[in-house]
Design an enzyme around this catalytic site. Structure first.
Site, mmCIF file in Angstrom:
data_model
loop_
_atom_site.group_PDB
_atom_site.id
_atom_site.type_symbol
_atom_site.label_atom_id
_atom_site.label_comp_id
_atom_site.label_asym_id
_atom_site.label_seq_id
_atom_site.Cartn_x
_atom_site.Cartn_y
_atom_site.Cartn_z
ATOM 1 N N LYS A 203 -4.479 24.575 36.317
ATOM 2 C CA LYS A 203 -5.367 23.786 35.466
ATOM 3 C C LYS A 203 -6.469 24.700 34.952
ATOM 4 O O LYS A 203 -7.530 24.835 35.550
ATOM 5 C CB LYS A 203 -5.969 22.610 36.256
ATOM 6 C CG LYS A 203 -6.653 21.584 35.342
ATOM 7 C CD LYS A 203 -5.667 20.934 34.407
ATOM 8 C CE LYS A 203 -6.325 20.011 33.416
ATOM 9 N NZ LYS A 203 -5.389 19.461 32.451
ATOM 10 N N SER A 404 -1.901 16.432 29.713
ATOM 11 C CA SER A 404 -2.953 16.020 30.638
ATOM 12 C C SER A 404 -3.201 14.515 30.529
ATOM 13 O O SER A 404 -2.325 13.720 30.814
ATOM 14 C CB SER A 404 -4.223 16.830 30.388
ATOM 15 O OG SER A 404 -4.972 16.945 31.584
#
Length: 610
Positions: A203, A404
């Site tokens: 991430k 996401s």
């Protein structure tokens, strides 16, 4: 008294001059308003299409899923010249114009003129390319001509039967890259503490605030999907121009020596590399067009795709059962948002409209978003569930990016359809917000006081975070990540451990996501609509778009400025790209509006367009 009297007279004269100037500006503005409104009223008469017309495919600005309503101040500055171009082009408008023109006997040919196209991506261009291929099957010629082709412009032009370039032009292909802007050095110099917490080894969305360079994990993950995008681009050119991936790669990697061999003649190099067919001036291209259509220039009417859409009416559906298409573009944010953002309340209204409309039997949510607020993503996820409970299946159609938070939303759909070049996944979340206690102290500002609890100063940007606050954020983040995993596992009918293995914030191309079971099938919006119709039991599938109703202010601005052209000349592509980057980075914090400061967003995907 004499001095005071003179001063009073002088001030009186100055005041009269200022009043005159103010009144003059007010009158000028009023006259402009009247002129523009008169133009809008008297130009409302529908122009007829000439029987010998050529469709001009000339998209401008950035290709988008949905255009943004004009800003009043910016729009006013853009009244005046015909040299102006739109900042955005809705990709679906281009597709609709091409499809409509294919069966229109008045349209004799198509000319692709991509000179004003400044921002695009492979997914939207291939969607347009599919429509152009269908147009070519009618036997009508498709020709492309430009002074110079950038990488995206050239992909659009490559769908033509013949591609030509100006003698002083050429083709610039430079490949794909993902270059983030890193702020750690600036934050350190300003002594701003940017608190970042994340879950997911890959991430990398928060890296711009934590590092001054790309991490190994981000580099490893990004290379996989960048290489995949590049191969898809090369494959599309191979179909259109009968060149191999090796041919294009050699053209890019040896551009310096190849230009040397042709003495700097980029147009000649493009011909020898089989990227273009001929070198033509504007007049020579007009003669070539005459030969292809059998029409003289004086008898030929070129109509831009925007004007063509305005002149021709869309086919009115008579079907009693329809698939509704809802579009969501941009960062996901709470509340009501304009078309450039994905607002949770804005989408909720459209889903409610779909549920209450008896003619709507299924919904396709077209997602083109890098994610955003975790709370807003969860709200939209619930809207999908409510629509399904009402007996109406929901299919997600992924555009260029659906990563996401956008994947958080998509996971609840009955089916997910993605393009091979869609960027998706990025299952991970982070929290990020600044505090300014050190920056303030460096200029002599401090904060002190008392509170009834140890958390009483929470939210004060001039106070440091207490250790228990940092620990609490980490607990909240872990809960949010587990909820994300749970939503994906339930929606995709997978074990949480299997989702976890492919999560950690990794970004996937659509074709890879399908192999990982994150996507059901590959295809475009048309395929998603057909799938939704099939799920609803329809044999003949027709669709309609549901759009947010513009506010009274937006309606006025759109009507007021629709007849005006821009006062400022078009920006150069380089300046446009720079301004876009600056605007995106400057507005980043504005879009980080999650009430809990927890985000499911993929900034790396936002840096991938060309």
């Amino acid at each position: 008294m004499d001095i005071l009297s003179r001063l009073t007279k002088v001030l009186g004269i100055v005041w009269k001059v200022l009043t005159g100037i103010r009144n003059a500006f007010a009158n000028i503005f009023f006259i402009i308003v009247i002129i523009v409104l008169l133009v809008a009223v008297f130009s409302d008469t529908k122009e007829t299409l000439d029987s010998n017309s050529v469709l001009l495919l000339n998209p401008s600005g950035t290709l988008v899923e949905e255009t943004t309503p004009p800003d009043p101040a910016e729009a006013f500055l853009k009244l005046g010249r015909e040299t102006a171009v739109a900042d955005e082009t809705k990709a679906q408008d281009v597709i609709d114009a091409v499809r409509r023109a294919a069966t229109d006997s008045r349209i004799k040919a198509m000319v692709i003129d991509p000179r004003d196209l400044q921002g695009c991506d492979t997914t939207k261009l291939t969607d347009i390319g599919k429509a152009i291929r269908d147009f070519k099957e009618t036997g009508k010629p498709v020709l492309a001509h430009a002074m110079f082709y950038t990488q995206g412009q050239y992909l659009l032009a490559s769908y033509a039967d013949s591609v030509s370039v100006n003698p002083l032009g050429g083709v610039m292909i430079n490949g794909f890259g993902m270059y983030q802007t890193y702020f750690k050095g600036l934050l350190d110099k300003l002594r701003i503490n940017f608190h970042v917490y994340r879950v997911g080894d890959y991430k990398s969305a928060a890296e711009p605030f934590m590092r001054d360079s790309m991490s190994y994990e981000a580099r490893e993950s990004s290379r996989q999907w960048l290489d995949g995008l590049w191969q898809a681009y090369l494959a599309e050119l191979g179909k259109n121009r009968s060149v191999t991936a090796a041919d294009i790669t050699a053209y890019v990697e040896n551009i310096d020596t190849r230009l040397r061999d042709v003495e700097g003649d980029a147009a000649k190099l493009a011909v020898t590399a089989r990227l273009v067919d001929d070198i033509r001036t504007g007049d020579q291209f007009d003669q070539f067009l005459e030969g292809k259509t059998g029409l003289k220039s004086r008898d030929m009417h070129r109509v831009s795709f925007r004007d063509y859409l305005a002149m021709t009416a869309a086919h009115a559906s008579k079907a009693k059962e329809l698939v509704a298409v809802i579009r969501a573009r941009g960062p996901i944010m709470p509340g009501k948002q304009p078309e450039s953002m994905t607002g949770s309340e804005s989408l909720a209204e459209l889903f409610r409209q779909a549920r209450q409309d008896s003619s709507v039997v299924a919904v396709v949510l077209r997602l083109d978003s890098p994610g955003g607020s975790a709370a807003a993503s969860e709200e939209i996820h619930h809207e999908i569930a409510r629509t399904q409970e009402a007996g109406k299946p929901v299919v997600v159609s992924m555009g260029s990016v659906a990563a996401s938070g956008a994947y958080w939303i998509a996971a609840g759909a009955n089916r997910i359809v993605a393009a091979p070049t869609t960027l998706t996944g990025s299952i991970g979340i982070f929290a990020a917000f600044p505090t300014f206690e050190n920056a303030a102290e460096s200029v002599g500002i401090t904060s002190d006081g008392i509170g009834t609890t140890s958390l009483a100063d929470l939210g004060n940007p001039l106070r440091p975070l207490a250790p228990k606050v940092e620990a609490s954020i980490e607990h909240l983040l872990k809960f949010g990540y587990n909820l994300f995993i749970s939503r994906v596992a339930n929606g995709r009918r997978m074990a949480p451990d299997d989702v976890e293995k492919m999560a950690q914030g990794r970004v996937f191309l659509g074709q890879v996501a399908q192999e990982a079971r994150l996507v059901d099938q590959l295809g475009d919006l048309d395929e998603a609509v057909k799938t939704a119709g099939t799920l609803a039991g329809l044999t003949a599938v027709e669709s309609k778009e549901l759009r947010r109703e513009p506010t009274a202010k937006e309606k006025f601005m759109q009507a007021f400025f629709s007849s005006g052209q821009a006062l400022l000349a078009p920006q150069s592509p380089t300046l446009h790209k720079l301004m876009t980057m600056v605007q995106a980075r400057a507005g980043l914090l504005d879009t980080m509006a999650d009430p809990g400061h927890i985000y499911a967003r993929s900034l790396e995907c936002e840096a991938s367009s060309f």
